[in-house]
Design a protein around this motif. Structure first.
Motif, PDB file in Angstrom:
ATOM      1  N   THR A 106      49.618  79.200  56.258  1.00  9.38           N
ATOM      2  CA  THR A 106      49.067  78.827  54.958  1.00  9.38           C
ATOM      3  C   THR A 106      50.189  78.662  53.945  1.00  9.38           C
ATOM      4  O   THR A 106      51.369  78.693  54.291  1.00  9.38           O
ATOM      5  CB  THR A 106      48.040  79.881  54.483  1.00  9.38           C
ATOM      6  OG1 THR A 106      47.361  79.407  53.322  1.00  9.38           O
ATOM      7  CG2 THR A 106      48.701  81.215  54.186  1.00  9.38           C
ATOM      8  N   ARG A 139      50.319  79.803  47.617  1.00 10.73           N
ATOM      9  CA  ARG A 139      49.199  79.729  46.659  1.00 10.73           C
ATOM     10  C   ARG A 139      47.905  80.218  47.283  1.00 10.73           C
ATOM     11  O   ARG A 139      47.185  81.028  46.682  1.00 10.73           O
ATOM     12  CB  ARG A 139      49.063  78.280  46.200  1.00 10.73           C
ATOM     13  CG  ARG A 139      47.906  77.989  45.272  1.00 10.73           C
ATOM     14  CD  ARG A 139      47.996  76.543  44.843  1.00 10.73           C
ATOM     15  NE  ARG A 139      46.877  76.098  44.044  1.00 10.73           N
ATOM     16  CZ  ARG A 139      46.788  74.893  43.495  1.00 10.73           C
ATOM     17  NH1 ARG A 139      47.781  74.038  43.678  1.00 10.73           N
ATOM     18  NH2 ARG A 139      45.744  74.548  42.772  1.00 10.73           N
ATOM     19  N   VAL A 140      47.595  79.760  48.489  1.00  8.82           N
ATOM     20  CA  VAL A 140      46.356  80.168  49.152  1.00  8.82           C
ATOM     21  C   VAL A 140      46.442  81.618  49.607  1.00  8.82           C
ATOM     22  O   VAL A 140      45.455  82.364  49.551  1.00  8.82           O
ATOM     23  CB  VAL A 140      46.057  79.240  50.346  1.00  8.82           C
ATOM     24  CG1 VAL A 140      44.792  79.666  51.066  1.00  8.82           C
ATOM     25  CG2 VAL A 140      45.933  77.791  49.872  1.00  8.82           C
ATOM     26  N   ARG A 197      53.359  73.409  50.810  1.00  8.44           N
ATOM     27  CA  ARG A 197      52.281  72.496  51.194  1.00  8.44           C
ATOM     28  C   ARG A 197      52.818  71.244  51.874  1.00  8.44           C
ATOM     29  O   ARG A 197      52.245  70.774  52.865  1.00  8.44           O
ATOM     30  CB  ARG A 197      51.455  72.119  49.951  1.00  8.44           C
ATOM     31  CG  ARG A 197      50.350  71.081  50.198  1.00  8.44           C
ATOM     32  CD  ARG A 197      49.334  71.576  51.205  1.00  8.44           C
ATOM     33  NE  ARG A 197      48.295  70.594  51.439  1.00  8.44           N
ATOM     34  CZ  ARG A 197      48.408  69.545  52.230  1.00  8.44           C
ATOM     35  NH1 ARG A 197      49.564  69.318  52.866  1.00  8.44           N
ATOM     36  NH2 ARG A 197      47.400  68.710  52.407  1.00  8.44           N
ATOM     37  N   LEU A 243      45.086  77.477  56.616  1.00  7.17           N
ATOM     38  CA  LEU A 243      44.318  77.423  55.370  1.00  7.17           C
ATOM     39  C   LEU A 243      45.130  76.638  54.361  1.00  7.17           C
ATOM     40  O   LEU A 243      46.272  76.993  54.056  1.00  7.17           O
ATOM     41  CB  LEU A 243      44.046  78.828  54.844  1.00  7.17           C
ATOM     42  CG  LEU A 243      43.118  79.678  55.714  1.00  7.17           C
ATOM     43  CD1 LEU A 243      43.266  81.130  55.384  1.00  7.17           C
ATOM     44  CD2 LEU A 243      41.683  79.242  55.526  1.00  7.17           C
ATOM     45  N   SER A 267      44.919  73.034  51.221  1.00  8.15           N
ATOM     46  CA  SER A 267      44.168  71.960  50.590  1.00  8.15           C
ATOM     47  C   SER A 267      44.024  70.812  51.578  1.00  8.15           C
ATOM     48  O   SER A 267      44.901  70.569  52.404  1.00  8.15           O
ATOM     49  CB  SER A 267      44.864  71.501  49.302  1.00  8.15           C
ATOM     50  OG  SER A 267      46.168  71.037  49.582  1.00  8.15           O
ATOM     51  N   SER A 327      43.718  80.609  42.184  1.00  2.00           N
ATOM     52  CA  SER A 327      45.103  80.820  42.596  1.00  2.00           C
ATOM     53  C   SER A 327      45.862  81.704  41.615  1.00  2.00           C
ATOM     54  O   SER A 327      46.921  82.233  41.945  1.00  2.00           O
ATOM     55  CB  SER A 327      45.826  79.477  42.741  1.00  2.00           C
ATOM     56  OG  SER A 327      45.252  78.712  43.781  1.00  2.00           O
ATOM     57  N   PHE A 351      39.703  73.044  49.572  1.00  2.00           N
ATOM     58  CA  PHE A 351      40.508  73.811  50.525  1.00  2.00           C
ATOM     59  C   PHE A 351      39.651  74.076  51.760  1.00  2.00           C
ATOM     60  O   PHE A 351      38.433  74.221  51.671  1.00  2.00           O
ATOM     61  CB  PHE A 351      40.971  75.133  49.914  1.00  2.00           C
ATOM     62  CG  PHE A 351      42.012  74.981  48.852  1.00  2.00           C
ATOM     63  CD1 PHE A 351      43.354  75.198  49.140  1.00  2.00           C
ATOM     64  CD2 PHE A 351      41.652  74.602  47.559  1.00  2.00           C
ATOM     65  CE1 PHE A 351      44.322  75.043  48.153  1.00  2.00           C
ATOM     66  CE2 PHE A 351      42.616  74.451  46.573  1.00  2.00           C
ATOM     67  CZ  PHE A 351      43.944  74.670  46.880  1.00  2.00           C
TER      68      PHE A 351
END
Length: 309
Positions: free
Chosen positions: A96, A99-100, A128, A144, A146, A245, A267
């Motif tokens: 992941t 942020r998540v 990301r 996990l 976006s 977040s 997400f």
């Protein structure tokens, strides 16, 4: 074809030399060379060019590595998997973003550990923009992030889990702090913080900010959304973030102001195609949903900003 041959190829490809691969495998260099020669014979492919300067992948070798590196990454997990089966350990692996992880992974794992102290989890954090390639080279039970994600060479299944409303983050003393919403026209000419040159981010933001001239208004760039939030908190400009977040961050110095029209980012979770989710993974997804429900109950603002998908 055997485990040692594949492992020798992987290490030689990644380290760029037989000696480095031999050192990691605790074998002699000739032994590693023989293992790779056996693999080349089994595959009927020439994988390496051997020169006086060292070792380099051939065209076929590079293609073989690129298309099988996710398998090779899984091969080295076999001893750990066997050990977990013998000992009854209940570990699963999550890939992941920071942020998540901060928003939902940490509280969800806390919920799970309260009901299952034997649960163990490996959490691999990537930016990301690194996830598409990381999925191809990393062993995972769940990703996990976006959506959408489009990794190459790896068949996956994707399910939406929750969506968050993107809001402008401004310091408390900013003129926008008392506004009920902000439009693109409001933001034109402001000092903006964000990865505006990142195509994925621009695609996610869509038409939320159509009137902004990105070049003159662009001031600060970072691939880290958490860093963008901190810079906004410190008064460097306006960042774009979501309330979920910001869970666990210092929100005393900032205000969240919704954009108009509203912009939502979805997400979800990703897992290898054709592979049933483990009991741990299913329980973890349920714990994330409970985390979202708990967050929504805190305030009306939270409930309006985060929805289960």
């Amino acid at each position: 074809m055997n485990f040692k041959s594949l492992r020798a190829f992987q290490l030689a490809a990644e380290r760029g030399s037989l000696s480095a691969a031999a050192s990691e495998l605790c074998l002699s260099q000739p032994a590693v060379s023989r293992l790779i020669a056996l693999l080349e014979a089994d595959l009927d492919l020439k994988l390496f060019d051997r020169t006086g300067r060292g070792l380099s992948l051939t065209r076929d070798g590079k293609l073989f590595y690129d298309t099988t590196k996710h398998i090779l990454a899984g091969v080295e997990e076999i001893p750990r998997i066997a050990r977990n089966i013998r000992t009854g350990d209940q570990q699963f692996n999550i890939l992941t973003t920071p942020r998540v992880a901060q928003a939902v992974v940490s509280p969800a794992l806390s919920l799970l550990r309260k009901s299952n102290e034997r649960l163990s989890c490996s959490i691999d954090l990537r930016a990301r923009f690194e996830l598409d390639s990381a999925i191809a080279s990393t062993r995972f039970d769940l990703v996990l992030a976006s959506l959408p994600l489009n990794p190459s060479h790896v068949p996956i299944e994707t399910k939406p889990l929750f969506k968050v409303r993107i809001e402008a983050v401004v310091p408390n003393d900013h003129p926008f702090a008392t506004r009920c919403c902000l439009t693109a026209d409001d933001l034109a000419g402001e000092t903006l913080i964000g990865p505006w040159r990142n195509p994925a981010w621009r695609q996610q933001m869509g038409d939320a900010l159509p009137a902004i001239d990105f070049s003159p208004s662009y001031a600060l760039e970072t691939h880290s959304s958490l860093m963008a939030y901190q810079m906004a908190s410190d008064g460097a400009g306006i960042a774009f973030f979501d309330r979920l977040s910001a869970r666990g961050l210092n929100t005393v110095a900032v205000k969240f102001v919704p954009l108009s029209p509203a912009k939502w980012i979805t997400f979800g979770y990703i897992h290898p195609a054709g592979k049933p989710l483990s009991a741990n993974a299913l329980n973890f997804i349920d714990a994330i949903r409970q985390t979202i429900l708990d967050f929504r109950l805190v305030s009306d603002d939270n409930a309006n900003a985060v929805h289960l998908a």
